[in-house]
Design a protein around this motif. Structure first.
Motif, mmCIF file in Angstrom:
data_model
loop_
_atom_site.group_PDB
_atom_site.id
_atom_site.type_symbol
_atom_site.label_atom_id
_atom_site.label_comp_id
_atom_site.label_asym_id
_atom_site.label_seq_id
_atom_site.Cartn_x
_atom_site.Cartn_y
_atom_site.Cartn_z
ATOM 1 N N PRO A 67 0.796 -1.231 0.000
ATOM 2 C CA PRO A 67 0.000 0.000 0.000
ATOM 3 C C PRO A 67 0.824 1.274 0.000
ATOM 4 N N GLY A 68 2.097 1.187 0.395
ATOM 5 C CA GLY A 68 2.924 2.392 0.432
ATOM 6 C C GLY A 68 2.420 3.384 1.445
ATOM 7 N N THR A 69 2.209 4.609 1.006
ATOM 8 C CA THR A 69 1.721 5.652 1.923
ATOM 9 C C THR A 69 0.202 5.719 1.978
ATOM 10 N N GLY A 70 -0.481 4.812 1.293
ATOM 11 C CA GLY A 70 -1.936 4.729 1.400
ATOM 12 C C GLY A 70 -2.726 5.514 0.377
ATOM 13 N N ASN A 71 -2.084 6.017 -0.676
ATOM 14 C CA ASN A 71 -2.817 6.803 -1.675
ATOM 15 C C ASN A 71 -3.914 5.983 -2.364
ATOM 16 N N LEU A 72 -3.601 4.715 -2.658
ATOM 17 C CA LEU A 72 -4.583 3.845 -3.290
ATOM 18 C C LEU A 72 -5.538 3.256 -2.249
ATOM 19 N N THR A 73 -5.038 3.072 -1.041
ATOM 20 C CA THR A 73 -5.837 2.463 0.031
ATOM 21 C C THR A 73 -7.078 3.290 0.347
ATOM 22 N N VAL A 74 -6.906 4.605 0.480
ATOM 23 C CA VAL A 74 -8.046 5.458 0.849
ATOM 24 C C VAL A 74 -9.101 5.472 -0.253
ATOM 25 N N SER A 129 -3.449 -3.816 -6.630
ATOM 26 C CA SER A 129 -2.060 -3.644 -6.207
ATOM 27 C C SER A 129 -1.266 -2.800 -7.186
ATOM 28 N N ASN A 130 -0.461 -1.901 -6.635
ATOM 29 C CA ASN A 130 0.632 -1.270 -7.368
ATOM 30 C C ASN A 130 1.845 -2.138 -7.043
ATOM 31 N N THR A 131 2.033 -3.190 -7.827
ATOM 32 C CA THR A 131 2.915 -4.304 -7.464
ATOM 33 C C THR A 131 4.388 -3.943 -7.552
ATOM 34 N N PRO A 132 5.172 -4.242 -6.517
ATOM 35 C CA PRO A 132 6.634 -4.140 -6.641
ATOM 36 C C PRO A 132 7.111 -5.051 -7.767
ATOM 37 N N TYR A 133 7.975 -4.522 -8.643
ATOM 38 C CA TYR A 133 8.360 -5.251 -9.848
ATOM 39 C C TYR A 133 8.936 -6.636 -9.553
ATOM 40 N N GLN A 134 9.720 -6.764 -8.465
ATOM 41 C CA GLN A 134 10.453 -8.015 -8.246
ATOM 42 C C GLN A 134 9.558 -9.175 -7.830
ATOM 43 N N ILE A 135 8.310 -8.917 -7.447
ATOM 44 C CA ILE A 135 7.427 -10.028 -7.057
ATOM 45 C C ILE A 135 6.283 -10.187 -8.046
ATOM 46 N N SER A 136 6.393 -9.630 -9.226
ATOM 47 C CA SER A 136 5.289 -9.659 -10.193
ATOM 48 C C SER A 136 4.863 -11.084 -10.523
ATOM 49 N N SER A 137 5.800 -11.907 -10.982
ATOM 50 C CA SER A 137 5.467 -13.268 -11.381
ATOM 51 C C SER A 137 5.023 -14.131 -10.201
ATOM 52 N N PRO A 138 5.759 -14.146 -9.066
ATOM 53 C CA PRO A 138 5.285 -14.946 -7.920
ATOM 54 C C PRO A 138 3.900 -14.537 -7.436
ATOM 55 N N LEU A 139 3.596 -13.242 -7.461
ATOM 56 C CA LEU A 139 2.287 -12.791 -6.991
ATOM 57 C C LEU A 139 1.177 -13.289 -7.901
ATOM 58 N N VAL A 140 1.389 -13.203 -9.214
ATOM 59 C CA VAL A 140 0.362 -13.647 -10.155
ATOM 60 C C VAL A 140 0.015 -15.116 -9.911
ATOM 61 N N PHE A 141 1.030 -15.957 -9.784
ATOM 62 C CA PHE A 141 0.757 -17.383 -9.654
ATOM 63 C C PHE A 141 0.322 -17.768 -8.246
ATOM 64 N N PRO A 149 -9.689 -18.602 -5.491
ATOM 65 C CA PRO A 149 -9.093 -17.384 -6.044
ATOM 66 C C PRO A 149 -10.068 -16.219 -6.034
ATOM 67 N N PRO A 150 -9.553 -14.987 -6.058
ATOM 68 C CA PRO A 150 -10.433 -13.809 -6.044
ATOM 69 C C PRO A 150 -11.262 -13.697 -7.311
ATOM 70 N N ARG A 151 -12.323 -12.940 -7.238
ATOM 71 C CA ARG A 151 -13.195 -12.734 -8.396
ATOM 72 C C ARG A 151 -12.450 -12.016 -9.519
ATOM 73 N N THR A 152 -11.667 -11.022 -9.159
ATOM 74 C CA THR A 152 -10.882 -10.271 -10.137
ATOM 75 C C THR A 152 -9.671 -9.660 -9.449
ATOM 76 N N CYS A 153 -8.637 -9.386 -10.235
ATOM 77 C CA CYS A 153 -7.423 -8.729 -9.742
ATOM 78 C C CYS A 153 -7.085 -7.590 -10.703
ATOM 79 N N VAL A 154 -6.877 -6.409 -10.169
ATOM 80 C CA VAL A 154 -6.440 -5.265 -10.966
ATOM 81 C C VAL A 154 -5.054 -4.889 -10.457
ATOM 82 N N LEU A 155 -4.052 -5.201 -11.271
ATOM 83 C CA LEU A 155 -2.669 -5.099 -10.823
ATOM 84 C C LEU A 155 -1.858 -4.236 -11.774
ATOM 85 N N MET A 156 -0.936 -3.449 -11.192
ATOM 86 C CA MET A 156 -0.036 -2.638 -11.986
ATOM 87 C C MET A 156 1.340 -3.294 -12.018
#
Length: 385
Positions: A67-74, A129-141, A149-156
């Motif tokens: 979430p970082g500083t919470g800009n997307l969270t709020v 998620s605004n995904t950290p680049y280094q965990i992109s592939s592990p997170l997807v799988f 699994p979730p209904r939908t995922c919106v990931l950057m």
């Protein structure tokens, strides 16, 4: 009258009343960590678009990774029932919590401190998620392999990674990641996000994708380890033919022989471990794809191939003549067993007789081709998990 002294450009302030120079470090509350891939999304318009594309319901529980500083969270809390935020950096977790402290949203935010890949996740409906680049592939799988699994995922993601997720057969970026992700989910590219929308700006652009896991009867009833194990061999050299990838690689044949022995032992099937005759051994030559130069297909999943045309050949003539001289191959000291020849013949049969995919390249094969290939291998007792 003499001229007043002026300070040099970039020098120290001459009076205590001059405005201090601005610097990025002075404006940051704390230094961002490159180890965690921290690039904070600062554009509220992009954040609103990401949340809108998730089509949230008032009853949804949302998982947010990093979430970082919470800009997307709020923004998510405005539309969802609850947010579960997983954060590695304790400083960022504190910043996110501070954003809703003393507000009604505080009771609807749960912050988990730790690595999302290693964390046992509670049930949730949507992942944003605004995904950290280094965990992109592990997170997807990890998301696709969840029992529910979730209904939908919106990931950057980094833009190139996102384009690989959505690549189709024949595209330059089509790879094992493309086949795996599209086999288990429907993936749509939503929007491109420029690097200047982040603080600090990353070195590459990003893209937002929507991943909708296949649920219920649509979900493939196939072992992921089995499916991915076969794809690893196919895409090890994606620009070579399947014949060269399977029959032209001693390591692959050795691996298949070990797997076949294990399958036979599990099913009480005897194997012939006697040494093959020299005539049989000599007839089994390594398959070579003559249409592909040695350098072709040597790309890794994240690499590429550079073709250079029109370069003058400065190789001396005497060296060219020496290269034409055939060097006799040294025969392997290890004698082949009949079971090794049997496995090789099974692979040849699958590629040439059953599926007729021997001359096709992995980069051109679609999902149905790989399904036929896996079914044919399994029918011959060859497995990958």
């Amino acid at each position: 009258m003499g001229k007043a002294k002026t300070s040099k450009r970039g020098g120290a302030n001459s009076t205590p009343y001059e405005r201090p120079a601005k610097s990025a470090a002075a404006n940051n509350v704390f230094k961002f960590s490159k180890d965690f891939g921290q690039h904070i999304l600062k554009n509220p318009g992009i954040a609103e678009s990401i949340v809108a594309k998730a089509y949230l319901k008032p009853t949804d529980t949302v998982l947010e990774v990093g979430p970082g500083t919470g800009n997307l969270t709020v923004k998510i809390l405005e539309q969802a029932k609850k947010v579960i935020a997983v954060e590695m950096d304790p400083r960022m977790a504190a910043e996110t919590t501070k954003r809703v402290q003393g507000k009604p949203e505080q009771k609807r935010l749960e912050v988990l401190l730790g690595d999302v890949i290693k964390t046992t996740l509670p049930p949730f409906d949507v992942c944003i998620s605004n995904t950290p680049y280094q965990i992109s592939s592990p997170l997807v799988f990890k998301l696709l392999s969840l029992p529910n699994p979730p209904r939908t995922c919106v990931l950057m993601f980094q833009r190139e990674f996102a384009l690989r997720l959505t690549a189709r057969p024949g595209d330059p970026l089509y790879c094992r990641l493309s086949v795996n992700a599209q086999f288990w989910a429907r993936i749509t590219h939503i929007l491109k996000v420029g690097r200047n929308n982040f603080r600090p700006p990353p070195q590459v652009d990003s893209s937002v994708v929507r991943i909708e896991p296949k649920l219920g009867s649509e979900r493939p009833n196939i072992s992921f380890e089995e499916w991915d194990g076969m794809l690893r061999v196919c895409f090890n050299r994606r620009n070579k033919t399947l014949r060269a990838s399977w029959l032209g690689n001693k390591e692959v044949l050795s691996m298949l022989e070990r797997n076949y022995r294990l399958w036979c032992a599990t099913n009480d099937i005897p194997v012939d471990d006697t040494v093959a005759d020299e005539e049989e051994d000599d007839n089994e030559e390594m398959e070579v794809d003559e249409n592909v130069p040695p350098s072709a297909g040597d790309e890794e999943e994240w690499g590429g191939i550079m073709d250079v045309d029109g370069v003058d050949d400065d190789t001396p003539s005497f060296f060219k003549e020496a290269m034409k001289t055939e060097v006799p191959k040294t025969k392997s000291k290890r004698k082949k067993t009949r079971v090794a020849l049997l496995v090789r013949e099974k692979v040849r049969k699958v590629l040439e007789d059953v599926t007729e995919l021997a001359d096709k390249r992995s980069g051109k094969c679609d999902e149905n081709d790989f399904l036929r290939l896996l079914a044919a291998f399994n029918a011959e007792g060859i497995h990958f998990s």
